[in-house]
Design a protein around this motif. Structure first.
Motif, PDB file in Angstrom:
ATOM      1  N   LEU A  27      -0.616 -12.032   7.437  1.00 50.06           N
ATOM      2  CA  LEU A  27      -0.792 -11.093   6.331  1.00 50.06           C
ATOM      3  C   LEU A  27      -1.330  -9.770   6.863  1.00 50.06           C
ATOM      4  O   LEU A  27      -2.369  -9.735   7.517  1.00 50.06           O
ATOM      5  N   ASN A  29      -3.152  -6.107   6.942  1.00 43.29           N
ATOM      6  CA  ASN A  29      -4.352  -5.544   6.321  1.00 43.29           C
ATOM      7  C   ASN A  29      -3.999  -4.214   5.650  1.00 43.29           C
ATOM      8  O   ASN A  29      -4.350  -3.142   6.138  1.00 43.29           O
ATOM      9  N   THR A  30      -3.284  -4.303   4.538  1.00 38.52           N
ATOM     10  CA  THR A  30      -2.805  -3.090   3.864  1.00 38.52           C
ATOM     11  C   THR A  30      -3.337  -2.954   2.445  1.00 38.52           C
ATOM     12  O   THR A  30      -2.827  -2.142   1.678  1.00 38.52           O
ATOM     13  N   GLU A  31      -4.375  -3.706   2.106  1.00 34.42           N
ATOM     14  CA  GLU A  31      -4.912  -3.654   0.743  1.00 34.42           C
ATOM     15  C   GLU A  31      -5.295  -2.232   0.350  1.00 34.42           C
ATOM     16  O   GLU A  31      -5.153  -1.841  -0.810  1.00 34.42           O
ATOM     17  N   TRP A  32      -5.768  -1.458   1.291  1.00 29.51           N
ATOM     18  CA  TRP A  32      -6.218  -0.093   1.022  1.00 29.51           C
ATOM     19  C   TRP A  32      -5.081   0.832   0.598  1.00 29.51           C
ATOM     20  O   TRP A  32      -5.319   1.921   0.084  1.00 29.51           O
ATOM     21  N   GLU A  34      -2.644  -0.195  -1.600  1.00 32.86           N
ATOM     22  CA  GLU A  34      -2.152  -0.609  -2.920  1.00 32.86           C
ATOM     23  C   GLU A  34      -2.250   0.556  -3.904  1.00 32.86           C
ATOM     24  O   GLU A  34      -3.276   1.208  -4.008  1.00 32.86           O
ATOM     25  N   LEU A  39       4.536  -1.683  -1.529  1.00 30.47           N
ATOM     26  CA  LEU A  39       4.262  -2.830  -0.672  1.00 30.47           C
ATOM     27  C   LEU A  39       5.105  -4.005  -1.141  1.00 30.47           C
ATOM     28  O   LEU A  39       5.408  -4.137  -2.333  1.00 30.47           O
ATOM     29  N   LYS A  41       5.796  -8.236  -1.635  1.00 28.41           N
ATOM     30  CA  LYS A  41       4.963  -9.305  -2.198  1.00 28.41           C
ATOM     31  C   LYS A  41       3.949  -9.807  -1.180  1.00 28.41           C
ATOM     32  O   LYS A  41       2.895 -10.302  -1.541  1.00 28.41           O
ATOM     33  N   ARG A  42       4.271  -9.704   0.095  1.00 29.93           N
ATOM     34  CA  ARG A  42       3.373 -10.157   1.176  1.00 29.93           C
ATOM     35  C   ARG A  42       2.395  -9.080   1.627  1.00 29.93           C
ATOM     36  O   ARG A  42       1.632  -9.272   2.561  1.00 29.93           O
ATOM     37  N   GLY A  43       2.453  -7.907   0.993  1.00 37.53           N
ATOM     38  CA  GLY A  43       1.559  -6.817   1.369  1.00 37.53           C
ATOM     39  C   GLY A  43       2.082  -5.953   2.500  1.00 37.53           C
ATOM     40  O   GLY A  43       1.360  -5.112   3.018  1.00 37.53           O
ATOM     41  N   GLU A  44       3.343  -6.151   2.892  1.00 42.88           N
ATOM     42  CA  GLU A  44       3.928  -5.331   3.951  1.00 42.88           C
ATOM     43  C   GLU A  44       4.348  -3.979   3.374  1.00 42.88           C
ATOM     44  O   GLU A  44       4.778  -3.894   2.232  1.00 42.88           O
ATOM     45  N   CYS A  64       2.831  -4.300  10.150  1.00 42.41           N
ATOM     46  CA  CYS A  64       2.423  -4.128   8.755  1.00 42.41           C
ATOM     47  C   CYS A  64       3.586  -3.742   7.858  1.00 42.41           C
ATOM     48  O   CYS A  64       3.421  -3.584   6.656  1.00 42.41           O
TER      49      CYS A  64
END
Length: 99
Positions: A27, A29-32, A34, A39, A41-44, A64
């Protein structure tokens, strides 16, 4: 070989092996990001073949992104393509006029 602990049971296991390929971090680290760029579904970070994101002038490369095959050699090539695409974007974009 490989010795590991089962996270559910706490039991220790050992596997006798000829070799091991270690893959870490599935996974990104791309929450920042959002709400800033698209992005998956996997946050890519969703990119096209040039590394362009959903925001004009913003490029991304590496593990990422939605590029398949998360390997360093792929990330290096994607980084080169994104850098060239960013350069192309900059030379074709008019600079803002100062006030």
């Amino acid at each position: 070989g490989l010795t590991y602990q089962d996270r559910t049971t706490g039991e220790s296991h050992t596997l006798e092996l000829q070799g091991v390929f270690v893959q870490i971090g599935l996974l990104p680290n791309t929450e920042w990001l959002e709400g800033s760029i698209e992005l998956s579904k996997r946050g890519e970070i969703v990119v096209d073949e040039r590394g362009q994101t959903s925001v004009p002038g913003v490029f991304a490369a590496g593990d990422c992104t939605t590029v398949p095959f998360k390997q360093i050699v792929i990330a290096a090539g994607a980084g080169a393509a994104a850098a060239l695409s960013a350069f192309d974007h900059l030379i074709r974009t008019t600079a803002p006029v100062g006030s």
